[in-house]
Scaffold this motif. Structure first.
Motif, PDB file in Angstrom:
ATOM      1  N   ASP A  28       1.209  -1.291   0.298  1.00  0.00           N
ATOM      2  CA  ASP A  28      -0.125  -0.355   0.164  1.00  0.00           C
ATOM      3  C   ASP A  28       0.834   1.142   0.566  1.00  0.00           C
ATOM      4  O   ASP A  28       0.228   2.469  -0.554  1.00  0.00           O
ATOM      5  N   ALA A  29       2.428   1.158   1.268  1.00  0.00           N
ATOM      6  CA  ALA A  29       2.696   2.646   0.888  1.00  0.00           C
ATOM      7  C   ALA A  29       3.062   2.671  -1.033  1.00  0.00           C
ATOM      8  O   ALA A  29       3.685   3.340  -1.129  1.00  0.00           O
ATOM      9  N   VAL A  30       3.367   1.412  -1.411  1.00  0.00           N
ATOM     10  CA  VAL A  30       4.374   1.560  -2.760  1.00  0.00           C
ATOM     11  C   VAL A  30       3.000   2.484  -4.104  1.00  0.00           C
ATOM     12  O   VAL A  30       3.334   3.628  -4.285  1.00  0.00           O
ATOM     13  N   LYS A  31       2.001   1.606  -3.798  1.00  0.00           N
ATOM     14  CA  LYS A  31       1.059   1.942  -4.634  1.00  0.00           C
ATOM     15  C   LYS A  31       0.358   3.309  -3.821  1.00  0.00           C
ATOM     16  O   LYS A  31       0.035   4.447  -5.200  1.00  0.00           O
ATOM     17  N   GLN A  32       0.470   4.222  -2.934  1.00  0.00           N
ATOM     18  CA  GLN A  32       0.413   5.575  -2.284  1.00  0.00           C
ATOM     19  C   GLN A  32       1.873   6.419  -2.486  1.00  0.00           C
ATOM     20  O   GLN A  32       1.669   7.383  -2.391  1.00  0.00           O
ATOM     21  N   HIS A  33       3.636   5.576  -3.649  1.00  0.00           N
ATOM     22  CA  HIS A  33       4.326   6.498  -3.517  1.00  0.00           C
ATOM     23  C   HIS A  33       4.668   6.879  -2.517  1.00  0.00           C
ATOM     24  O   HIS A  33       5.491   8.448  -2.874  1.00  0.00           O
ATOM     25  N   GLN A  34       4.437   6.656  -1.747  1.00  0.00           N
ATOM     26  CA  GLN A  34       5.383   6.809  -0.396  1.00  0.00           C
ATOM     27  C   GLN A  34       6.338   6.361  -0.464  1.00  0.00           C
ATOM     28  O   GLN A  34       7.694   6.664  -0.052  1.00  0.00           O
ATOM     29  N   VAL A  35       6.755   5.142  -0.470  1.00  0.00           N
ATOM     30  CA  VAL A  35       7.912   3.922  -0.863  1.00  0.00           C
ATOM     31  C   VAL A  35       8.610   4.315  -2.269  1.00  0.00           C
ATOM     32  O   VAL A  35       7.277   3.891  -3.246  1.00  0.00           O
ATOM     33  N   LEU A  36       9.838   3.593  -2.740  1.00  0.00           N
ATOM     34  CA  LEU A  36       9.841   3.357  -4.217  1.00  0.00           C
ATOM     35  C   LEU A  36       9.584   1.936  -4.072  1.00  0.00           C
ATOM     36  O   LEU A  36       9.440   1.393  -5.129  1.00  0.00           O
ATOM     37  N   ASP A  91       5.264 -16.790  -2.272  1.00  0.00           N
ATOM     38  CA  ASP A  91       3.974 -16.444  -2.007  1.00  0.00           C
ATOM     39  C   ASP A  91       4.348 -14.443  -1.353  1.00  0.00           C
ATOM     40  O   ASP A  91       3.349 -14.588  -1.169  1.00  0.00           O
ATOM     41  N   HIS A  92       5.131 -14.232  -1.916  1.00  0.00           N
ATOM     42  CA  HIS A  92       5.476 -13.085  -1.820  1.00  0.00           C
ATOM     43  C   HIS A  92       5.095 -12.223  -3.554  1.00  0.00           C
ATOM     44  O   HIS A  92       5.247 -12.647  -4.648  1.00  0.00           O
ATOM     45  N   LYS A  93       5.360 -11.343  -3.049  1.00  0.00           N
ATOM     46  CA  LYS A  93       4.694 -10.014  -4.708  1.00  0.00           C
ATOM     47  C   LYS A  93       5.582  -9.082  -3.759  1.00  0.00           C
ATOM     48  O   LYS A  93       5.568  -8.333  -3.245  1.00  0.00           O
ATOM     49  N   GLY A  94       6.451  -8.285  -4.919  1.00  0.00           N
ATOM     50  CA  GLY A  94       7.498  -7.183  -5.057  1.00  0.00           C
ATOM     51  C   GLY A  94       6.465  -5.784  -6.228  1.00  0.00           C
ATOM     52  O   GLY A  94       5.747  -6.697  -7.048  1.00  0.00           O
ATOM     53  N   PHE A  95       6.729  -4.934  -5.494  1.00  0.00           N
ATOM     54  CA  PHE A  95       5.981  -3.535  -5.968  1.00  0.00           C
ATOM     55  C   PHE A  95       6.870  -2.982  -6.114  1.00  0.00           C
ATOM     56  O   PHE A  95       8.142  -2.389  -5.252  1.00  0.00           O
ATOM     57  N   ILE A  96       6.864  -2.094  -7.611  1.00  0.00           N
ATOM     58  CA  ILE A  96       7.602  -0.750  -7.658  1.00  0.00           C
ATOM     59  C   ILE A  96       7.034   0.485  -8.273  1.00  0.00           C
ATOM     60  O   ILE A  96       6.346   0.769  -8.822  1.00  0.00           O
ATOM     61  N   SER A  97       7.496   1.794  -6.988  1.00  0.00           N
ATOM     62  CA  SER A  97       6.739   2.687  -7.710  1.00  0.00           C
ATOM     63  C   SER A  97       7.452   3.164  -8.650  1.00  0.00           C
ATOM     64  O   SER A  97       7.921   3.955  -8.804  1.00  0.00           O
TER      65      SER A  97
END
Length: 83
Positions: A22-30, A69-75
């Motif tokens: 969620d922090a990535v989707k809100q562009h708070q973290v990389l 079972d893990h997922k990665g996200f990048i803003s």
């Protein structure tokens, strides 16, 4: 505490990574890399389905989250700030 960490990290030009997408989707973290709670739910449903099908409780082995079972996200927005 995350907003304070992000504020100081941005001031020092240090990227922030965490486990919360969620922090990535809100562009708070990389970026983030953490357990997919959707997949945890699928794994749990499979255990419950086994119980409902009559499998003995003792035959059901615990499921520990693996890499799959893990997922990665990048803003992209935050990544562009770092070039």
């Amino acid at each position: 505490a995350l907003p304070a960490i992000v504020f100081e990290a941005n001031r020092l030009n240090i990227p922030v990574f965490n486990a919360d997408d969620d922090a990535v989707k809100q562009h708070q973290v990389l970026a983030s890399f953490g357990v997919s709670y959707y997949q945890v739910g699928v794994n749990t449903a499979n255990l419950v389905a086994g119980l409902l099908a009559g499998d003995p409780f003792q035959s059901l082995l615990p499921i520990y989250p693996g890499l799959q079972d893990h997922k990665g996200f990048i803003s992209r927005k935050v990544a562009m700030r770092y070039g």
